[in-house]
Design an enzyme around this catalytic site. Sequence first.
Site, PDB file in Angstrom:
ATOM      1  CB  CYS A  27      21.752  -7.223  60.376  1.00 20.91           C
ATOM      2  SG  CYS A  27      23.550  -6.990  59.718  1.00 20.91           S
ATOM      3  CG  HIS A  70      41.653 -15.155  50.468  1.00 24.72           C
ATOM      4  ND1 HIS A  70      42.899 -16.049  50.595  1.00 24.72           N
ATOM      5  CD2 HIS A  70      40.900 -15.904  49.876  1.00 24.72           C
ATOM      6  CE1 HIS A  70      42.708 -17.092  49.957  1.00 24.72           C
ATOM      7  NE2 HIS A  70      41.339 -17.219  49.784  1.00 24.72           N
ATOM      8  CD  GLU A 148      24.767 -14.876  47.603  1.00 28.03           C
ATOM      9  OE1 GLU A 148      25.408 -13.834  47.836  1.00 28.03           O
ATOM     10  OE2 GLU A 148      23.912 -15.263  48.298  1.00 28.03           O
TER      11      GLU A 148
HETATM   12 ZN   LIG Z   1      26.135 -14.237  51.855  1.00 29.78          ZN
END
Ligand SMILES: [Zn+2]
Length: 164
Positions: A27, A70, A148
């Site tokens: 994770c 946000h 991203e």
């Molecule tokens: Zn990321």
Amino acid sequence: MRAYKVVVEKDYLVFAAGHFITYDNQCEALHGHNYRVRVELEGDLDENTYVFDFVELKRIMRRLVDEIDHKMLLPLENRHLTVSEEGKGIRVAYRDREYLFPREDVVLLPIPNTTAEMLATHLAGRLKKELAARGAENLTALAVEVEESFGQSAWYREELRGAS
Ligand SMILES: [Zn+2]
């Protein structure tokens, strides 16, 4: 064969969000990105000789992006994570690691992981509903790109009807 496409670009459609991804038996640590979104609509021309009105498309996408701007993005369909409401918060656990976020800072998404692929799929699904509500029957495909970080992005594309 002729084809038309309209594109709304990334610099206009930016959102900052927190997330972490589970993969294999691991994770990620909590972190964030300044995501950038690009949308493409393919279709025939309508009576205004538009595929789709840019102003309207930008308005729709800005609203969909604002929903997750946000925010802490959490997946609801991840079998490695336990997500639960607790008082005014959302608790998320991975093995012995736990986070507790204020409810208003979190967006719970019906996806298995908050990868760029799944965020693109989510935004495409939301956009598809908005387009259907407007009866945009000339459209043949939609695609959403979520970047991203610079040079690292994922695309989701969906045909909206059979080729005519
Ligand atoms: Zn990321």
